[in-house]
Design a protein around this motif. Sequence first.
Motif, PDB file in Angstrom:
ATOM      1  N   ILE A 148       0.882  -1.175   0.000  1.00  0.00           N
ATOM      2  CA  ILE A 148       0.000   0.000   0.000  1.00  0.00           C
ATOM      3  C   ILE A 148       0.913   1.217   0.000  1.00  0.00           C
ATOM      4  N   LEU A 149       0.636   2.155  -0.877  1.00  0.00           N
ATOM      5  CA  LEU A 149       1.466   3.362  -1.014  1.00  0.00           C
ATOM      6  C   LEU A 149       0.623   4.612  -0.763  1.00  0.00           C
ATOM      7  N   ILE A 150       1.139   5.492   0.078  1.00  0.00           N
ATOM      8  CA  ILE A 150       0.582   6.840   0.249  1.00  0.00           C
ATOM      9  C   ILE A 150       1.659   7.807  -0.227  1.00  0.00           C
ATOM     10  N   LYS A 151       1.409   8.497  -1.336  1.00  0.00           N
ATOM     11  CA  LYS A 151       2.432   9.351  -1.943  1.00  0.00           C
ATOM     12  C   LYS A 151       2.667  10.623  -1.128  1.00  0.00           C
ATOM     13  N   ILE A 152       3.917  11.113  -1.206  1.00  0.00           N
ATOM     14  CA  ILE A 152       4.287  12.383  -0.579  1.00  0.00           C
ATOM     15  C   ILE A 152       4.569  13.385  -1.693  1.00  0.00           C
ATOM     16  N   PRO A 153       3.759  14.432  -1.857  1.00  0.00           N
ATOM     17  CA  PRO A 153       4.008  15.428  -2.911  1.00  0.00           C
ATOM     18  C   PRO A 153       5.390  16.052  -2.759  1.00  0.00           C
ATOM     19  N   ALA A 154       6.004  16.397  -3.873  1.00  0.00           N
ATOM     20  CA  ALA A 154       7.353  16.975  -3.843  1.00  0.00           C
ATOM     21  C   ALA A 154       7.407  18.273  -3.052  1.00  0.00           C
ATOM     22  N   GLU A 187      -8.324  -5.418   0.838  1.00  0.00           N
ATOM     23  CA  GLU A 187      -9.480  -4.520   0.905  1.00  0.00           C
ATOM     24  C   GLU A 187      -9.035  -3.074   1.103  1.00  0.00           C
ATOM     25  N   LEU A 188      -8.119  -2.872   2.037  1.00  0.00           N
ATOM     26  CA  LEU A 188      -7.629  -1.513   2.300  1.00  0.00           C
ATOM     27  C   LEU A 188      -6.774  -0.985   1.145  1.00  0.00           C
ATOM     28  N   ALA A 189      -6.007  -1.866   0.513  1.00  0.00           N
ATOM     29  CA  ALA A 189      -5.194  -1.433  -0.638  1.00  0.00           C
ATOM     30  C   ALA A 189      -6.097  -0.871  -1.738  1.00  0.00           C
ATOM     31  N   LYS A 190      -7.202  -1.563  -2.012  1.00  0.00           N
ATOM     32  CA  LYS A 190      -8.139  -1.076  -3.034  1.00  0.00           C
ATOM     33  C   LYS A 190      -8.765   0.259  -2.637  1.00  0.00           C
ATOM     34  N   ALA A 191      -8.898   0.482  -1.345  1.00  0.00           N
ATOM     35  CA  ALA A 191      -9.568   1.682  -0.861  1.00  0.00           C
ATOM     36  C   ALA A 191      -8.638   2.890  -0.763  1.00  0.00           C
ATOM     37  N   VAL A 192      -7.378   2.674  -0.305  1.00  0.00           N
ATOM     38  CA  VAL A 192      -6.535   3.841   0.007  1.00  0.00           C
ATOM     39  C   VAL A 192      -5.224   3.912  -0.762  1.00  0.00           C
ATOM     40  N   SER A 193      -4.737   2.817  -1.343  1.00  0.00           N
ATOM     41  CA  SER A 193      -3.419   2.861  -1.990  1.00  0.00           C
ATOM     42  C   SER A 193      -3.416   3.812  -3.178  1.00  0.00           C
ATOM     43  N   GLU A 194      -2.295   4.506  -3.349  1.00  0.00           N
ATOM     44  CA  GLU A 194      -2.147   5.461  -4.454  1.00  0.00           C
ATOM     45  C   GLU A 194      -1.203   4.933  -5.534  1.00  0.00           C
ATOM     46  N   ASP A 195      -0.897   3.629  -5.465  1.00  0.00           N
ATOM     47  CA  ASP A 195      -0.117   2.998  -6.526  1.00  0.00           C
ATOM     48  C   ASP A 195      -1.089   2.443  -7.564  1.00  0.00           C
ATOM     49  N   LEU A 196      -1.226   3.141  -8.690  1.00  0.00           N
ATOM     50  CA  LEU A 196      -2.249   2.808  -9.675  1.00  0.00           C
ATOM     51  C   LEU A 196      -2.054   1.437 -10.303  1.00  0.00           C
ATOM     52  N   GLU A 197      -0.803   0.942 -10.350  1.00  0.00           N
ATOM     53  CA  GLU A 197      -0.546  -0.352 -10.984  1.00  0.00           C
ATOM     54  C   GLU A 197      -1.039  -1.519 -10.145  1.00  0.00           C
ATOM     55  N   THR A 198      -1.058  -1.370  -8.822  1.00  0.00           N
ATOM     56  CA  THR A 198      -1.439  -2.504  -7.959  1.00  0.00           C
ATOM     57  C   THR A 198      -2.725  -2.257  -7.173  1.00  0.00           C
ATOM     58  N   LYS A 199      -3.228  -1.055  -7.162  1.00  0.00           N
ATOM     59  CA  LYS A 199      -4.398  -0.697  -6.346  1.00  0.00           C
ATOM     60  C   LYS A 199      -5.574  -1.643  -6.586  1.00  0.00           C
ATOM     61  N   GLU A 200      -5.965  -1.823  -7.851  1.00  0.00           N
ATOM     62  CA  GLU A 200      -7.136  -2.636  -8.169  1.00  0.00           C
ATOM     63  C   GLU A 200      -6.890  -4.125  -7.938  1.00  0.00           C
ATOM     64  N   LYS A 201      -5.628  -4.510  -7.774  1.00  0.00           N
ATOM     65  CA  LYS A 201      -5.292  -5.916  -7.504  1.00  0.00           C
ATOM     66  C   LYS A 201      -5.088  -6.148  -6.009  1.00  0.00           C
ATOM     67  N   GLY A 202      -5.558  -5.194  -5.208  1.00  0.00           N
ATOM     68  CA  GLY A 202      -5.395  -5.343  -3.759  1.00  0.00           C
ATOM     69  C   GLY A 202      -3.961  -5.195  -3.317  1.00  0.00           C
ATOM     70  N   GLY A 203      -3.174  -4.458  -4.094  1.00  0.00           N
ATOM     71  CA  GLY A 203      -1.764  -4.234  -3.762  1.00  0.00           C
ATOM     72  C   GLY A 203      -0.842  -5.362  -4.163  1.00  0.00           C
ATOM     73  N   ASP A 204      -1.365  -6.389  -4.846  1.00  0.00           N
ATOM     74  CA  ASP A 204      -0.587  -7.584  -5.161  1.00  0.00           C
ATOM     75  C   ASP A 204       0.576  -7.282  -6.112  1.00  0.00           C
ATOM     76  N   LEU A 205       1.782  -7.675  -5.709  1.00  0.00           N
ATOM     77  CA  LEU A 205       2.992  -7.498  -6.518  1.00  0.00           C
ATOM     78  C   LEU A 205       3.418  -8.795  -7.194  1.00  0.00           C
ATOM     79  N   GLY A 206       2.801  -9.914  -6.789  1.00  0.00           N
ATOM     80  CA  GLY A 206       3.280 -11.206  -7.275  1.00  0.00           C
ATOM     81  C   GLY A 206       4.613 -11.518  -6.622  1.00  0.00           C
ATOM     82  N   PHE A 207       5.362 -12.422  -7.216  1.00  0.00           N
ATOM     83  CA  PHE A 207       6.695 -12.735  -6.700  1.00  0.00           C
ATOM     84  C   PHE A 207       7.686 -11.674  -7.183  1.00  0.00           C
ATOM     85  N   VAL A 208       8.421 -11.086  -6.263  1.00  0.00           N
ATOM     86  CA  VAL A 208       9.387 -10.035  -6.598  1.00  0.00           C
ATOM     87  C   VAL A 208      10.736 -10.342  -5.971  1.00  0.00           C
TER      88      VAL A 208
END
Length: 521
Positions: free
Chosen positions: A246-252, A282-303
């Motif tokens: 889950i990512l919460i961005k910090i503006p520059a 559930e929370l990742a879909k609601a609050v995360s600001e990472d557009l690539e993983t937000k709709e996947k519940g924050g899922d990164l797969g194997f990294v």
Amino acid sequence: MSNSSDTTRKYGSYFFIAALAVLFALQWGPGSQGCDTRIQDAEVAATVNGKPISLQDFARSYAQQSDNFRRQGVPADMMKQFGIHKQVIDQLVNTELLSQAAEARGLTTSNEDLAKVLKDAPAFQKDGKFDKESYLNYVRQVENTTEILFEDKLRRQLAAQKLLDLVESSVTVSDEEVKAKYLKDGDVAKVTFVRFTPTMFAEKVGTPKPADIDAWAKTNEAAIAAHYEKNKFTYFQQEKVKAAQILIKIPADATDAQKAELKTRIENVRKDIVDNKKGFAELAKAVSEDLETKEKGGDLGFVERLQLPGAFADMLFALKPGEVTTPVETPMGWFIGTVSEKKAPEQRPLDAVRKEIAGQLFVKEKAKSLAQAEADKALAAVKAGKKLGELFPAEKTEGSNPFAFAAETKPEAKETGEFSSSSESIPQLGTDAALKKTIFDMKAAGTIEQVLTVGDALVVAVVDERKSPSDADFEAKKAELKIEAVKGKQFEVREGFLKSLKQGGSVVTNDSAIDKVVGES
């Protein structure tokens, strides 16, 4: 015979007397780096045996060199890659070393010599005569100093040049040395060639059938095993985790108060997961600001570790499955993460990658066969009188960047330009000793009668020009060659003298200050 690349090396890297170069090639004006009032005299670019070289002097010389390169078409963003700033500071350091060495040897500049340099400088002349006003304007506005200090600086640099003249005057070259160099450099060739590589024909092979790969593998076990051993590192799998974030961005432009608020926000999200048992996805879909993983519940797969920001990766890889990291601040913002599965690092065994390797080698072999067929066809056409340039014209893209490099995707005719048997490498073809011998074994221009192998490539080549040294040619060029030989030896003596000065002294460069000037250019 002279070599253009050698000439460039000799004269392009000559340390110059910086102030004299400025006097005879002034290009300063309003807005130039030489007039930049942001650079303070107290700042130094380097110190040489405790004596400072001002940042202003570096900025002025760097601006002039950069302008010269820009006029030759070198993009501004490549100046640093080419090391222009390093060349400039080296030149200034060398000048100061020589000035100090001249002083130590009692070499001075007379009033007459100084006056002559100033009066002959085109920048200080008006209507063919020395103009005092132009001179004073330069000293005060460009050098930002007084006449006395400027002339003292110039005296030192003229004495340095006098020392160089003395060093050079010791150089002598015998006729035997000149002839030996002529025999070495006078054996020259010029070649047009076309390369045929397997990668150019891989697409034509297409996707092989599994049965074909299996059949090939049965008769090529040794090749598969050798490839595996040679490239074993590519079959090593780093440690991996199946993670979510889950990512919460910090503006520059965020203020301290805003940053604190965002930190509290991510802490509350983690509290909901850990203490209130809310689902991470559930929370990742609601609050995360990472557009690539937000709709996947924050899922990164194997990294792997290197795929993530360093501080976040360190914390994530230390988790046990099911645990959640504390908030981690990165340049992107605040992260929290969780791990559901971990894979330890492992070396994939040969049996696990045998089919993968067999497929690669099968395609490469077929592609090489196609390349060989095309090379044979090209050689036959050339022997029949066709020109390589007509058969395989080089693609010309209007407005293309001459400093951009790309892999070859199709056979194209290329020219080496003239090179000698003493050259370490053949232009564009590399250092293949067998290829060079084949070329220089030819006593006249003509087609090389066989397809050559250079690395992974098959090469069809035509020797366009072949010149061998002769006594008559040597006698005709002897005087010119001797001048070149003396200049070459003077360069070596100069470089050796400077090296000894550096080794016997102390040179410290102010890299951060230099980077500031380079960044502002």
